[in-house]
Design an enzyme around this catalytic site. Structure first.
Site, PDB file in Angstrom:
ATOM      1  N   HIS A   1      18.054  50.108  50.629  1.00  0.00           N
ATOM      2  CA  HIS A   1      18.228  51.518  50.990  1.00  0.00           C
ATOM      3  C   HIS A   1      19.705  51.889  50.887  1.00  0.00           C
ATOM      4  O   HIS A   1      20.438  51.903  51.875  1.00  0.00           O
ATOM      5  CB  HIS A   1      17.689  51.781  52.402  1.00  0.00           C
ATOM      6  CG  HIS A   1      16.207  51.872  52.463  1.00  0.00           C
ATOM      7  ND1 HIS A   1      15.519  53.063  52.369  1.00  0.00           N
ATOM      8  CD2 HIS A   1      15.263  50.903  52.578  1.00  0.00           C
ATOM      9  CE1 HIS A   1      14.220  52.836  52.439  1.00  0.00           C
ATOM     10  NE2 HIS A   1      14.033  51.530  52.560  1.00  0.00           N
TER      11      HIS A   1
ATOM     12  N   CYS B   1      14.250  51.539  47.008  1.00  0.00           N
ATOM     13  CA  CYS B   1      13.152  50.863  47.696  1.00  0.00           C
ATOM     14  C   CYS B   1      11.811  51.137  47.014  1.00  0.00           C
ATOM     15  O   CYS B   1      11.529  50.598  45.960  1.00  0.00           O
ATOM     16  CB  CYS B   1      13.153  51.218  49.177  1.00  0.00           C
ATOM     17  SG  CYS B   1      12.214  50.027  50.180  1.00  0.00           S
TER      18      CYS B   1
ATOM     19  N   GLU C   1      20.880  54.739  50.431  1.00  0.00           N
ATOM     20  CA  GLU C   1      21.191  56.042  51.019  1.00  0.00           C
ATOM     21  C   GLU C   1      21.766  55.939  52.425  1.00  0.00           C
ATOM     22  O   GLU C   1      22.360  56.889  52.936  1.00  0.00           O
ATOM     23  CB  GLU C   1      19.936  56.925  51.049  1.00  0.00           C
ATOM     24  CG  GLU C   1      18.904  56.569  52.100  1.00  0.00           C
ATOM     25  CD  GLU C   1      17.930  55.477  51.685  1.00  0.00           C
ATOM     26  OE1 GLU C   1      16.876  55.346  52.330  1.00  0.00           O
ATOM     27  OE2 GLU C   1      18.224  54.758  50.709  1.00  0.00           O
TER      28      GLU C   1
END
Length: 252
Positions: free
Chosen positions: A221, A113, A223
């Site tokens: 994102h 991001c 993660e």
């Protein structure tokens, strides 16, 4: 044998409007510990406290995380407007030279991001302050309502360059990703290779040309539930392989 250390770039936060902190999301920490099998180290975005020269000696890799503040437009030749903000100039002062140092030294780096945008600006790219204001673009921002699961849900496909680094990594030319950003890369710098686009033409995946080791970034994102989502797991696993290999430019 000790696990390699992966630095996770932290963000500045205020608690109670006056208590300054540096923090990183537990999603990033879990991805490093569980998927990368590495020791997560939160790096404060405080260049007065941590030096690039020290960090590259301590860490075997870095994750450049997302964050609400945007890269300051003066760093890519644009005038500041309210749409560009808020900013964190201390993070800019740390991350941009750290990215370039890691690429030069062959230290694996992964951008997520805001980190994607930092990779771009570090190598001459420009950003648009609000992608959704451009003709034909969709709203890439986080949905204002709903649960965390709904906000991080898969929202659109990304079309990858056939035969490129990302397509090989994911084993597909099309993947599904979440979307929680306002800004985006408009003009890519000379070493910034865009290999993924949303259906509206927004850049979503890049790598740095000429890097001798892992230097890849994504606008989404990854993660979020990195150990469960097959796309995220593939990305973090590939990054982890580069970290564990401990290859440098001198040894390449």
């Amino acid at each position: 044998m000790a696990r390699p250390v992966i630095g996770i770039i932290g963000n500045h936060h205020l608690i109670g409007n006056d208590y300054r902190t540096q923090a990183a999301g537990e999603m990033n920490i879990a991805a490093v510990a569980d998927v990368c099998d590495a020791l997560p180290l939160v790096v404060p975005s405080m260049p007065e406290a941590v030096a690039v020269a020290d960090l590259v000696e301590v860490c075997a890799g870095f994750i450049f995380t997302g964050g609400r503040p945007n890269v300051h437009p003066s760093l890519y030749g644009h005038e500041e407007t309210p749409g560009h903000g808020p900013f964190d100039p201390r993070r800019d002062s740390l991350t941009l030279p750290l990215i370039r140092s890691c690429v030069e030294r062959g230290i694996p780096i992964l951008g997520l991001c805001r980190g994607f945008q930092e990779f771009g600006v570090a190598y001459g790219s420009t950003l648009h302050p609000e992608i959704r204001d451009l003709p034909g673009r969709m709203n890439h921002r986080m949905p204002p309502d709903g649960t965390l699961e709904e906000k991080f849900a898969l929202r659109h496909p990304v079309n990858l360059t056939p035969g490129g680094k990302f397509a090989k990594l994911f084993g597909s030319d099309v993947i599904q990703v979440n979307s929680l950003h306002g800004q985006g890369v408009i003009d890519a710098g000379s070493r910034v290779v865009i290999e993924g686009y949303a259906p509206d033409g927004t850049a979503e995946a890049l790598h740095i040309a000429g890097a001798c080791n892992f230097a890849m970034a994504v606008q989404w994102h990854a993660e979020w539930r990195a150990g469960e989502d097959p796309v995220s797991r593939a990305l973090f696993s590939s990054f982890a392989q580069a970290v564990h290999a401990k290859r440098s430019c001198a040894a390449a």
